[in-house]
Every structure is written in structure tokens, then in C-alpha cells.
Design an enzyme around this catalytic site. Sequence first.
Site, PDB file in Angstrom:
ATOM      1  N   HIS A   1     -11.115  10.634   9.904  1.00 27.85           N
ATOM      2  CA  HIS A   1     -11.084  10.649   8.434  1.00 27.85           C
ATOM      3  C   HIS A   1     -12.460  10.177   7.945  1.00 27.85           C
ATOM      4  O   HIS A   1     -12.985   9.174   8.408  1.00 27.85           O
ATOM      5  CB  HIS A   1      -9.981   9.707   7.940  1.00 27.85           C
ATOM      6  CG  HIS A   1      -9.845   9.673   6.446  1.00 27.85           C
ATOM      7  ND1 HIS A   1      -8.843  10.317   5.772  1.00 27.85           N
ATOM      8  CD2 HIS A   1     -10.611   9.079   5.500  1.00 27.85           C
ATOM      9  CE1 HIS A   1      -8.984  10.125   4.473  1.00 27.85           C
ATOM     10  NE2 HIS A   1     -10.057   9.370   4.279  1.00 27.85           N
TER      11      HIS A   1
ATOM     12  N   ASN B   1       0.853  -1.198   0.000  1.00 20.96           N
ATOM     13  CA  ASN B   1       0.000   0.000   0.000  1.00 20.96           C
ATOM     14  C   ASN B   1       0.880   1.237   0.000  1.00 20.96           C
ATOM     15  O   ASN B   1       1.787   1.354   0.825  1.00 20.96           O
ATOM     16  CB  ASN B   1      -0.887   0.031   1.258  1.00 20.96           C
ATOM     17  CG  ASN B   1      -1.977   1.070   1.169  1.00 20.96           C
ATOM     18  OD1 ASN B   1      -2.875   0.954   0.334  1.00 20.96           O
ATOM     19  ND2 ASN B   1      -1.913   2.086   2.006  1.00 20.96           N
ATOM     20  N   GLU B   2       0.643   2.113  -0.942  1.00 21.68           N
ATOM     21  CA  GLU B   2       1.355   3.395  -0.988  1.00 21.68           C
ATOM     22  C   GLU B   2       2.842   3.240  -0.637  1.00 21.68           C
ATOM     23  O   GLU B   2       3.322   3.787   0.367  1.00 21.68           O
ATOM     24  CB  GLU B   2       0.693   4.411  -0.054  1.00 21.68           C
ATOM     25  CG  GLU B   2      -0.683   4.822  -0.523  1.00 21.68           C
ATOM     26  CD  GLU B   2      -1.229   6.036   0.216  1.00 21.68           C
ATOM     27  OE1 GLU B   2      -0.746   6.342   1.318  1.00 21.68           O
ATOM     28  OE2 GLU B   2      -2.153   6.670  -0.303  1.00 21.68           O
TER      29      GLU B   2
ATOM     30  N   GLU C   1      -8.142   5.508  -3.924  1.00 17.55           N
ATOM     31  CA  GLU C   1      -8.535   6.138  -2.662  1.00 17.55           C
ATOM     32  C   GLU C   1      -8.816   7.609  -2.889  1.00 17.55           C
ATOM     33  O   GLU C   1      -8.050   8.300  -3.567  1.00 17.55           O
ATOM     34  CB  GLU C   1      -7.394   6.072  -1.632  1.00 17.55           C
ATOM     35  CG  GLU C   1      -7.134   4.733  -1.018  1.00 17.55           C
ATOM     36  CD  GLU C   1      -6.057   4.840   0.073  1.00 17.55           C
ATOM     37  OE1 GLU C   1      -5.867   5.928   0.647  1.00 17.55           O
ATOM     38  OE2 GLU C   1      -5.404   3.821   0.336  1.00 17.55           O
TER      39      GLU C   1
ATOM     40  N   GLU D   1      -7.070   7.287  12.514  1.00 17.04           N
ATOM     41  CA  GLU D   1      -7.818   7.913  11.420  1.00 17.04           C
ATOM     42  C   GLU D   1      -9.325   7.937  11.661  1.00 17.04           C
ATOM     43  O   GLU D   1     -10.105   7.940  10.710  1.00 17.04           O
ATOM     44  CB  GLU D   1      -7.475   7.216  10.105  1.00 17.04           C
ATOM     45  CG  GLU D   1      -6.008   7.407   9.759  1.00 17.04           C
ATOM     46  CD  GLU D   1      -5.651   7.039   8.334  1.00 17.04           C
ATOM     47  OE1 GLU D   1      -4.841   7.749   7.733  1.00 17.04           O
ATOM     48  OE2 GLU D   1      -6.200   6.033   7.847  1.00 17.04           O
ATOM     49  N   LYS D   2      -9.707   7.970  12.931  1.00 16.94           N
ATOM     50  CA  LYS D   2     -11.157   7.908  13.212  1.00 16.94           C
ATOM     51  C   LYS D   2     -11.894   9.159  12.749  1.00 16.94           C
ATOM     52  O   LYS D   2     -13.101   9.139  12.556  1.00 16.94           O
ATOM     53  CB  LYS D   2     -11.434   7.623  14.682  1.00 16.94           C
ATOM     54  CG  LYS D   2     -10.819   8.600  15.653  1.00 16.94           C
ATOM     55  CD  LYS D   2     -11.143   8.180  17.087  1.00 16.94           C
ATOM     56  CE  LYS D   2     -10.273   8.916  18.084  1.00 16.94           C
ATOM     57  NZ  LYS D   2      -8.829   8.575  17.935  1.00 16.94           N
TER      58      LYS D   2
END
Length: 702
Positions: free
Chosen positions: A357, A149-150, A306, A354-355
Site C-alpha cells: 500500500h 478505527n473504521e 485517510e 499492507e507493505k
Amino acid sequence: MRSAFSTTPWYGGDYNPEQWPEEIWREDVRLMTRAGVNLATVGVFSWAMLELQENQYDFEWLDRVLDGLHERGVKVDLATATASPPPWFSLAYPESLPVTADGIQLSPGSRQTYCPSSPAYRSAAGRLVRMLAERYGNHPALALWHINNEYGCHIARCYCDTSAAAFRRWLQHKYGDIDGLNQAWGTAFWSQRYGSFAEILPPRTSPAHPNPTQLLDFDRFSSDELLACFLAEKAILREVTPEVPVTTNFMGLFRGADYWQWAQHLDVISDDLYPDPADPDAPITAAMARDLMRSLGQGRPWILMEQATGAVITRPENAIKAPGQMRALSYQALARGADGILFFQWRQSAAGAEKFHSAMLPHSGTDTRVWREVEQLGHELNQLGKVMGQQVPAQAAIVLDWDSWWAIEQRGQPVQSAYLALIAPWHAALTRAGVVVDFVHGDEDLTGYPLVVVPNLLVATDAQLEALDAAARSGSTVLVTAQSAILDQSLHARLNGYLGKLQQTLGIWIEEFAPLAGAWQRPGNVPVRPETTIRPTVEVSGDVLPDGRATGLEWTEAIRIHDAEVKARFAHGPLEGMPALTRRATGNGAAWYLATRFEPDALAHLVDTLLAEAGITGEPVIGATGDTGWVETVRRGELTFVINHSTAPVTLTAQGKDMLSGRTAADMVLEPQGVAIIEQETAAPAAQEAPLLNAGRTGEPT
Ligand code: GAL
């Protein structure tokens, strides 16, 4: 190899069911179906849940996830789960932890804590990939492999001892013997001569400027090391599941990895992009990344892997997207060649970093604006099979080159510059003019492009110079800007006037650089004299300029002419009277040279001049530089996408039917964030002859 696509665009997002109890999973798939989701990216950060301790696996939960998705017809982009090694791994193999240029070893506790050269990481990752491939290779839900990933998102460069050894091997392979390296790196300077490869280190923090070629080679090496991780996983997947296409998600214009080198190894290009909703120019900047993705795949469809439905968590203030903005930006990607629109992530996390996001399914559930927009977009995309595989023709090309990117941003330049800040204005000006741009590396056949722009190609290969020369001679208009072809691939100056072969193409040579000295503010740069934050500028005059004048910024060059027409001259300062803009007719085309950097209005005007010379008429647009913002018009196959990023309504004038609303396009009003996809009902007149829009406020056809 199976196709990486289905019959309608992919729609979905990262799905992380391991963060939730199983009863939620049933609701997930039910709601996915409701929203038209047909692809879920699963397992990106699941390593710790799949391999609980070394060689102790638990795949059963993932079996149930994949089966559940399959029951509802949702396909899976299955991650290889290698993006973030679990805590047990870092504890068992502490030498795998990445180290910064300052020698600080980073600790586990967030994500991506691995050195790309670490043998322990590569072998543990390889084991996991093989297990996944063998277990799920024949699963009916599997559509695509999502490798890692990335790559390089957090750790693009590692300076540990393992990396140092890998760097030495890479150098030995490149140069063969140490004399070759000494010559290329110019080690006669500052007592840097190496007696053997064993003496070489990565460019760790050192008292003064590091050796520039060492630095550039380390950038190239680091991109290659990440690519080697990707290729190692891909080789396993190819062996076990030769029919299943692979991707890894790129990050737009990402400095850390040379995507031209990478792109050829991906079966389908995919990209993550998070335009800032608070930035009115975000759609223009985003268009640049979309164009790059299409170009990396040589025009083939790509996947927006994404994006956010609303806010991200990476900025100091994280604005939400305005109503309709998520849809508008999604259609921008589709217009510019994407055949898949996905998000990070499906269900908004309740815990973790990341809650806050945003997600397709927000914390507050389905009675929300975001969810309604997600449902609407899914249903629309499910009807857009006609878009799939359609080509996006481009008439202009911009040369983008990672070597130049890395080298321009090194210390010790005549002017410190950010490469993207030099590329973006050219892309923006062409895009605002309604011209679709391909990015090119510059050494391919460029003769098909009526216009080729070459901004700040500091490091140029002979092959690039040949291709640019051939394009100009064959009929293209080629514009080269200052700070190009100054160095060769080893970062040695091209002596005797710089530019190499382009001296003939352009009919000029460079005597010296004359940066405009002064203190000006740029991110991360503290002005030397805080009271002066005015950027140093220079006036340029010539008939070809708007009102005969333009402003140059930051960089000027004393150029000498041997065979070119002077279009503009510096109006004052040390270079007063010297050429600032030149043109040479060559073969069937022309080669222009700009010996400074233009401010945006002058740049846009020059772009118009070049477009006129190249015979390019863009798709009609309105509000291009007006105060209400940008209306984007892009042709994809037979379809014309119109996206209103501006703050005012516009009225369409085109013939044809809007596929989204089913309405006749003529007289249709497109509100801000509105989108139309116009399909011609009869034999279509050429776009140039048929304006598509009227400005809503003025009613003037464009
Ligand atoms: C990407 C990443 C995702 C998620 C997202 C939102 O960089 O691939 O896992 O972190 O950003 O921040």
C-alpha cells in the site's frame, strides 16, 4: 472544548513508528517538517505494543514518539488503540472472537477480531483508553482523539451467543413486550410466533428467507452496538479530557453503520476514502462521499483522515494514481468542505499485509515522484488558511436512508437491487451539472432546498413524508422515484396504494409493481440464462424527454392518477399507455414522480428539467458528459475551486486570482489534474453571470 483544527489545513497521515527502529523516528519527524506535515495519527494498531500482556503496559516508547513530534511542532491525532486486540487477549477471552452468520468463529491473525458486544473486549478497551487519556491528556502535542478505527470495517455484524443476548436486550428495550415484537415482525407468517424474548436469535443462516424485520432490526442493532463501543470510549475521554475533541474515521458510504445516528456524537467528522485511480468516474463517485461527510457534520468542516498517495492493496489490480491525481483528489475534498488532508500512511511498511500500500514516504525514499508530490501539496496547504471554516452552499438535496439501504438489499424484493447503484446516478447527474448536493435524512426541515431528490426511499417514516410534503408546498421541486414509501419502519406494506401521505403530495397511488423480467448481469449475480445478459428495458415517451423518448430500466410501476399531470407514459409492454412520469403543482412548489428507473442520459435530462424548474444554475462546468471527462467547479465561501479531472486542458475565463499559482485566472490553462482556487479580487459578479472556463479544444465559453 478546543477546536479540532489549527490555522491551516491539517496535513499528515497515520504514523506507525512501532514498525521501525528508533533511529528512523528522528528521520521521520525531520521529513515530516520538510513536507509540511502538521498532524500525525498515532497508535491506531498499537494495542499489542502498549499492553504487552494483560495489565502489563509499556508507554515509554509512545512518550518518546509524542515528545519527538511535539519538538518539531507536529500535532497528534492520538488513537485509542482499540481497533485490534492483541493475541494474548483473544487467547484469554476466546468468547470475544466474532462469529459469522454461518456459525464460524473467526481466528486472530489479521485485525479487528472482536465481537462488538463482548464485555471482555469493552472492559479491556475501556481500561486502555483510560490509561491513554490519563497519560497523554495534557500532552502539548495532543490535538484530537481518534477513537478506535473504521468501526465495522471487517466485523459489522457478529452472530455469536454474546451478540444474541445483546440483541435480545436491544429488542426488549425497543418493543417492551413480546406481543409488540410479534406484531412488528409479522411472525404470524411462517409459524414464527415467539413466546418470549429468550427464543430469539440473530438472523443466522437459515433454510429460507429470514424474517425481514428481524433482519432489519439486526442491522439497526449492529450499528448501535458499534456505536455503543464508540460512546463507551468517548465517555471515558470526556471524563478525563473534556477539552479534547474526538472523532472516529468513517468509510464514505458505508453500509454497516447508520452514520446519521453516529454523526451527532462526533466532535468532528472524518472519513477514509480510496477512489480507484483506474476508474475514470472515480472523482464523481468520490464527490458523493465528500458531500456526505459535509452533510453528516451539518455543513461543518471535516477531515479526510485517510487516502492513498498511490496504490492500495484491496483490489485485484491496484493502479497507482496518475501524476497530479493525488493532489487533484485532495483538493476535491478541500473544495467540498474538508479542513484536513491525511493519508494512510506516513512511511510505507516494510513488512505486514499492507507493505504494497502506497504511503507519503515510499519504500524508495525521497527521490521519488510520490514524495515530491507529497512535499508540494504540504507546502500549498500550509498557505491555505483562508479556506478554513468556509461553508459550501448546496442547492439540491438527496435523501439517503440506511433503513431503506438495508431493506432494499434484502431478498424477496420485486427486483434485487444495490441501493448505492440507485442513489449514485442522481448525485452524479447533479454533480456533473455543477450543482453541489447535500445529503439529508429526509425528516429534517427541507424547505430551504430548491430541489429535493428522493431516490428509492423504500422504508419511509411518517416524519419523512411530512417533511417532503412541507418542502413541496413551501416551494421546492421534489422528485420521488419508484420504490419509495412502500413500507413503514417495521417493513409492513403501506396498504391501499402505498406512498402514505405522499399520495396527496404527488396526486397518485400505486396499483402494482411490474419489474422488467429478464436476466442481466450485476456483480455477484449469475444470470439465470447466461446467453441473455441484456438488461430488460422499457421505452417511455413524453414531450419532456430528450427527443420525446427515454429508456426505463429494471423496475416499472402501474400508477394511478387522482390529481397530477402526466409528463411521460410507458410506450409498450404490460403498462403501455400508463403514466411513467408525473408532476403535481402543490403550494408554491411541485412534486414529481418517476415510476421507473431512467438510464443515465434520460436521468441527466430530467435533472436539467428539474433544475430549470427549481431555478438552479450550477457552477459553470465543461466537458460534463463529454469524452474527455469532468471538470469540477465548487464554490467554498468566496473561493471557487476548479479541478480538471478530464484528459484535456481547459482555459479559465474567470476574473480573479488563482491562490495556488498567484496568477491571474483569466486565460490560465489548467492541464489535466490541474487545480486552481480562484479568489475574486474585486466585488464578484454572481457565478451564473461570469463563466469560469472555456473548453480548451473548442474555445467555446460555457
Ligand atoms: C483503512 C484502514 C487503514 C489501512 C488502510 C489501507 O481501511 O483504516 O488501517 O488498512 O485502510 O488499506
